[in-house]
Design a protein around this motif. Structure first.
Motif, PDB file in Angstrom:
ATOM      1  N   ASN A 176      51.735  -6.435 -63.926  1.00 32.04           N
ATOM      2  CA  ASN A 176      51.037  -5.719 -64.662  1.00 32.04           C
ATOM      3  C   ASN A 176      50.491  -4.693 -64.032  1.00 32.04           C
ATOM      4  O   ASN A 176      49.542  -4.014 -64.526  1.00 32.04           O
ATOM      5  CB  ASN A 176      50.411  -6.590 -65.486  1.00 32.04           C
ATOM      6  CG  ASN A 176      49.323  -7.128 -64.454  1.00 32.04           C
ATOM      7  OD1 ASN A 176      48.982  -7.086 -63.239  1.00 32.04           O
ATOM      8  ND2 ASN A 176      48.951  -8.564 -65.007  1.00 32.04           N
ATOM      9  N   SER A 177      51.246  -3.877 -63.035  1.00 33.18           N
ATOM     10  CA  SER A 177      50.595  -2.779 -62.202  1.00 33.18           C
ATOM     11  C   SER A 177      51.613  -1.570 -62.290  1.00 33.18           C
ATOM     12  O   SER A 177      52.832  -1.872 -62.334  1.00 33.18           O
ATOM     13  CB  SER A 177      50.068  -3.255 -60.859  1.00 33.18           C
ATOM     14  OG  SER A 177      51.398  -3.359 -60.026  1.00 33.18           O
ATOM     15  N   VAL A 226      47.494  -3.339 -66.185  1.00 34.59           N
ATOM     16  CA  VAL A 226      47.741  -2.448 -67.673  1.00 34.59           C
ATOM     17  C   VAL A 226      47.665  -3.183 -68.792  1.00 34.59           C
ATOM     18  O   VAL A 226      48.149  -4.382 -68.592  1.00 34.59           O
ATOM     19  CB  VAL A 226      49.216  -1.835 -67.433  1.00 34.59           C
ATOM     20  CG1 VAL A 226      49.743  -1.194 -68.561  1.00 34.59           C
ATOM     21  CG2 VAL A 226      49.585  -1.368 -66.293  1.00 34.59           C
ATOM     22  N   THR A 227      47.067  -3.088 -69.540  1.00 32.41           N
ATOM     23  CA  THR A 227      46.699  -4.091 -70.637  1.00 32.41           C
ATOM     24  C   THR A 227      46.737  -3.387 -72.097  1.00 32.41           C
ATOM     25  O   THR A 227      46.677  -2.255 -72.230  1.00 32.41           O
ATOM     26  CB  THR A 227      45.368  -4.414 -70.677  1.00 32.41           C
ATOM     27  OG1 THR A 227      44.398  -3.563 -70.735  1.00 32.41           O
ATOM     28  CG2 THR A 227      44.957  -5.331 -69.359  1.00 32.41           C
ATOM     29  N   ALA A 240      47.381  -8.384 -70.586  1.00 30.90           N
ATOM     30  CA  ALA A 240      48.054  -7.806 -69.448  1.00 30.90           C
ATOM     31  C   ALA A 240      49.691  -7.616 -70.041  1.00 30.90           C
ATOM     32  O   ALA A 240      50.146  -8.600 -70.672  1.00 30.90           O
ATOM     33  CB  ALA A 240      47.950  -8.693 -68.247  1.00 30.90           C
ATOM     34  N   ALA A 271      44.782   1.384 -68.473  1.00 31.65           N
ATOM     35  CA  ALA A 271      44.492   0.954 -66.946  1.00 31.65           C
ATOM     36  C   ALA A 271      43.732   1.611 -66.201  1.00 31.65           C
ATOM     37  O   ALA A 271      43.433   3.057 -66.390  1.00 31.65           O
ATOM     38  CB  ALA A 271      45.797   0.668 -66.287  1.00 31.65           C
ATOM     39  N   SER A 321      41.897   6.269 -64.545  1.00 31.12           N
ATOM     40  CA  SER A 321      42.370   5.559 -65.532  1.00 31.12           C
ATOM     41  C   SER A 321      43.219   6.510 -66.519  1.00 31.12           C
ATOM     42  O   SER A 321      43.239   7.944 -66.473  1.00 31.12           O
ATOM     43  CB  SER A 321      41.126   5.092 -66.517  1.00 31.12           C
ATOM     44  OG  SER A 321      40.469   5.982 -67.212  1.00 31.12           O
ATOM     45  N   TYR A 379      47.537   1.500 -60.569  1.00 29.32           N
ATOM     46  CA  TYR A 379      46.761   1.128 -61.561  1.00 29.32           C
ATOM     47  C   TYR A 379      46.997  -0.227 -62.028  1.00 29.32           C
ATOM     48  O   TYR A 379      48.373  -0.610 -62.090  1.00 29.32           O
ATOM     49  CB  TYR A 379      47.183   1.936 -62.583  1.00 29.32           C
ATOM     50  CG  TYR A 379      46.932   3.409 -62.654  1.00 29.32           C
ATOM     51  CD1 TYR A 379      45.457   3.905 -62.958  1.00 29.32           C
ATOM     52  CD2 TYR A 379      47.686   4.427 -61.701  1.00 29.32           C
ATOM     53  CE1 TYR A 379      45.235   5.194 -62.914  1.00 29.32           C
ATOM     54  CE2 TYR A 379      47.112   5.735 -61.812  1.00 29.32           C
ATOM     55  CZ  TYR A 379      45.952   6.218 -62.316  1.00 29.32           C
ATOM     56  OH  TYR A 379      45.462   7.390 -61.989  1.00 29.32           O
ATOM     57  N   SER A 380      45.834  -1.175 -62.042  1.00 32.15           N
ATOM     58  CA  SER A 380      46.138  -2.492 -62.393  1.00 32.15           C
ATOM     59  C   SER A 380      44.893  -3.342 -62.853  1.00 32.15           C
ATOM     60  O   SER A 380      43.941  -2.879 -62.169  1.00 32.15           O
ATOM     61  CB  SER A 380      46.858  -3.107 -61.301  1.00 32.15           C
ATOM     62  OG  SER A 380      47.177  -4.817 -61.548  1.00 32.15           O
TER      63      SER A 380
END
Length: 209
Positions: A168-169, A199-200, A205, A46, A72, A196-197
């Motif tokens: 997803n953050s 997150v993958t 995601a 992320a 990151s 942070y967004s």
């Protein structure tokens, strides 16, 4: 015969009704994507949410310190149990670039390095996140500043970080560090904030279930 037909029809209706109220599948894991549960060994990455900065300010309410336009992280999933539960990750890398300082006497920020990696990150189904260092050490960050008097190295430490995982953050707000070493140009305390967004993993995601 007609009674049998009616009973059979009633049985079919009952079966359909039970099917309608029964969940299609059991609950998924704590960390999921649109493709399903995140596998152990998957790498999560992320960067900062669009339009945000990572900051290390000298107080929880101030704006004096260091600000970075890019940051990151990378973490490997080590456990991902069925929800509700707690998933764990090994935080192996975290970087900060595009950093500046508004501290009087500081000309620029040469580098910010996260030490003592890897850290352990634990995230619960409720969204609580804790980042912990290896046993016997602290979370440590080294900041190198460029000043009129030359290069100055500031080292900050803290026992852990707490944050929030939502959607997803991942967000950290005013996480405190204290100065371990450095000159008077190094502020005594540093409060870390970052969002942070997304997150993958594998381009998908990751959400907390």
């Amino acid at each position: 015969m007609r009674i049998r037909s009616l009973l059979a029809a009633a049985g079919i209706v009952t079966a359909l009704s039970l099917t309608a109220v029964t969940p299609a599948s059991a609950a998924g894991a704590v960390l999921t994507t649109t493709a399903g549960d995140v596998a152990v060994g998957s790498v999560l990455t992320a960067s900062l949410a669009s339009g945000t900065k990572a900051t290390f300010y000298s107080s929880a309410t101030g704006t004096s310190g260091v600000s970075c336009t890019s940051s990151s992280f990378s973490a490997t999933v080590t456990a991902n149990p069925t929800a509700p539960g707690t998933a764990t990750e090994s935080l192996t890398a975290q970087t900060f670039t595009g950093c500046t300082s508004n501290v009087v006497g500081v000309l620029g920020v040469t580098s910010i390095t996260v030490n003592n990696l890897p850290y352990t990150a634990a995230v619960s189904s409720g969204g609580a996140l804790t980042v912990s260092p290896p046993s016997g050490s602290n979370i440590r960050t080294t900041v190198v500043l460029s000043t009129l008097l030359g290069s100055v190295t500031c080292v900050y430490e803290g026992p852990s970080l707490t944050g929030t995982a939502s959607g997803n953050s991942i967000a950290f707000s005013n996480q405190p560090f204290t100065k371990l070493s450095g000159s008077t140009l190094c502020f005594s305390n540093a409060y870390f904030t970052a969002n942070y967004s997304p997150v993958t993993t594998g381009g998908l995601a990751v959400t907390v279930n």
